[in-house]
Design a protein around this motif. Structure first.
Motif, mmCIF file in Angstrom:
data_model
loop_
_atom_site.group_PDB
_atom_site.id
_atom_site.type_symbol
_atom_site.label_atom_id
_atom_site.label_comp_id
_atom_site.label_asym_id
_atom_site.label_seq_id
_atom_site.Cartn_x
_atom_site.Cartn_y
_atom_site.Cartn_z
ATOM 1 N N GLU A 17 0.835 -1.202 0.000
ATOM 2 C CA GLU A 17 0.000 0.000 0.000
ATOM 3 C C GLU A 17 0.876 1.261 0.000
ATOM 4 O O GLU A 17 0.632 2.185 -0.767
ATOM 5 N N ALA A 53 0.839 3.768 -3.086
ATOM 6 C CA ALA A 53 0.373 5.142 -2.853
ATOM 7 C C ALA A 53 1.412 6.148 -3.324
ATOM 8 O O ALA A 53 1.070 7.167 -3.931
ATOM 9 N N GLU A 102 1.223 6.236 -7.086
ATOM 10 C CA GLU A 102 -0.033 6.848 -7.569
ATOM 11 C C GLU A 102 -0.227 8.271 -7.042
ATOM 12 O O GLU A 102 -1.258 8.888 -7.271
ATOM 13 N N LYS A 103 0.773 8.770 -6.304
ATOM 14 C CA LYS A 103 0.753 10.143 -5.779
ATOM 15 C C LYS A 103 -0.485 10.409 -4.936
ATOM 16 O O LYS A 103 -1.240 11.348 -5.166
ATOM 17 N N ARG A 104 -0.750 9.523 -3.970
ATOM 18 C CA ARG A 104 -1.874 9.705 -3.041
ATOM 19 C C ARG A 104 -1.411 9.325 -1.643
ATOM 20 O O ARG A 104 -0.312 8.778 -1.472
ATOM 21 N N ARG A 105 -2.256 9.625 -0.657
ATOM 22 C CA ARG A 105 -1.901 9.261 0.722
ATOM 23 C C ARG A 105 -2.161 7.771 0.939
ATOM 24 O O ARG A 105 -3.200 7.262 0.507
ATOM 25 N N PRO A 106 -1.259 7.074 1.610
ATOM 26 C CA PRO A 106 -1.510 5.641 1.844
ATOM 27 C C PRO A 106 -2.551 5.409 2.936
ATOM 28 O O PRO A 106 -2.683 6.217 3.849
#
Ligand code: CAA
Length: 258
Positions: A242, A246, A249-253
């Motif tokens: 994860e 994350a 994908e440049k998002r918060r885990p």
């Protein structure tokens, strides 16, 4: 010597090795580390060379091990190839003194690589950290051992457990770097230091280095083996997958185990 991921320049008795993957902020992948090991073989095998400078770009010494390369590894992959060891530890085994000239990010494996060097000279824009915990892993190439030894338990604890990144001034105050210089003076300062060392008695310098290493070795080797097993084990869990997905994908885990 010519390489794809590093530059190798000989300047008198000093070899300057520049990490050169600008598209990935010099993230350390297997190919780069193999080339770095070959470059050090070359420097060590050249009787004219008395010191090595290891540097990166003005923006990044190295932003860590290459997350994209390791994101899909399984525990068995890690275990069977003994990821990360071998060539990755080549700098620590170098018999010549190695000076890390660090500008910009020295994170994760980048910070660990700098700590394998004998001296760290930092540009005033340098940033040091072990942010692996934010990826759901721990440092895997010596961070939990060398950072504790370099800066003590309290500061290393905050950096390794929370991922806090420190700037050059704090790194110097903590004893991680030998000194901080203006960013545009970094290369000259590192070269001057290397030249000064290269002018000294080669066996004396090498034995001084060997002797300093012995001060750490006995407990360190134990700790490194232990660290590597735990590092591998984290690849068996969901949070590493994860955390790395994350990042990519440049998002918060969203970690399961917290
Ligand atoms: N691995 C792979 N690629 C990386 C990378 C890494 N460690 N660090 C940066 N990159 C890539 C980015 O993915 C990006 O590529 P794309 O343009 O293809 O998207 C490129 O380098 C530029 O990075 P950013 O756009 O993220 O640059 P930024 O200036 O916005 O941020 C940064 C800079 C804060 C250093 C950020 O890149 C970052 O957080 N990097 C990861 C740091 C990290 O977690 N390091 C630890 C890695 S794990 C490890 O090292 C294990 C170990 O102990 C051996």
């Amino acid at each position: 010597m010519t390489f794809e991921n590093i530059l190798y320049d000989k300047d008198g008795a000093v070899v300057v090795i520049t990490l050169n993957r600008p598209e990935a902020l010099n993230a350390l992948n297997g190919a780069l580390m193999t080339e770095l090991a070959q470059a050090l073989d070359g420097a060590e095998g050249d009787p004219d060379v008395g010191a090595v400078v290891l540097t990166g770009s003005p923006k990044a010494f190295a932003a860590g091990a290459d997350i994209k390369e390791m994101a899909d590894k399984t525990f068995m992959d890690c275990y069977l190839e003994d990821f990360i060891t071998g060539t990755w530890e080549r700098v620590a085994r170098c018999r010549l003194p190695v000076i890390a000239a660090v500008a910009g990010y020295a994170l994760g494996g980048g910070c660990e690589l700098a700590m394998m060097c004998d001296i760290i000279i930092a540009a005033d824009n340098a940033k040091f950290g072990q942010p692996e915990i934010t990826l759901g892993i721990i440092p895997g190439i010596g961070g939990t051992q060398r950072l504790v030894r370099a800066v003590g338990k309290a500061k290393a604890g905050e950096m390794i457990l929370s991922g806090r990144i420190i700037d050059a001034v704090e790194a110097e105050r903590a004893g991680l770097v030998s000194r901080v210089v203006a960013a545009d003076a970094l290369n000259d300062e590192a070269l001057q230091t290397a030249r000064k060392i290269a002018e000294l008695s080669r066996p004396a310098v090498m034995m001084a280095k060997e002797s300093m290493a012995a001060a750490f070795e006995a407990p360190l080797s134990h700790g490194l083996r232990h660290e590597r097993r735990l590092f591998h084990a984290l690849f068996a869990g969901e949070d590493q997958k994860e955390g790395m997905a994350a990042f990519i994908e440049k998002r918060r885990p969203v970690f399961k185990n917290r």
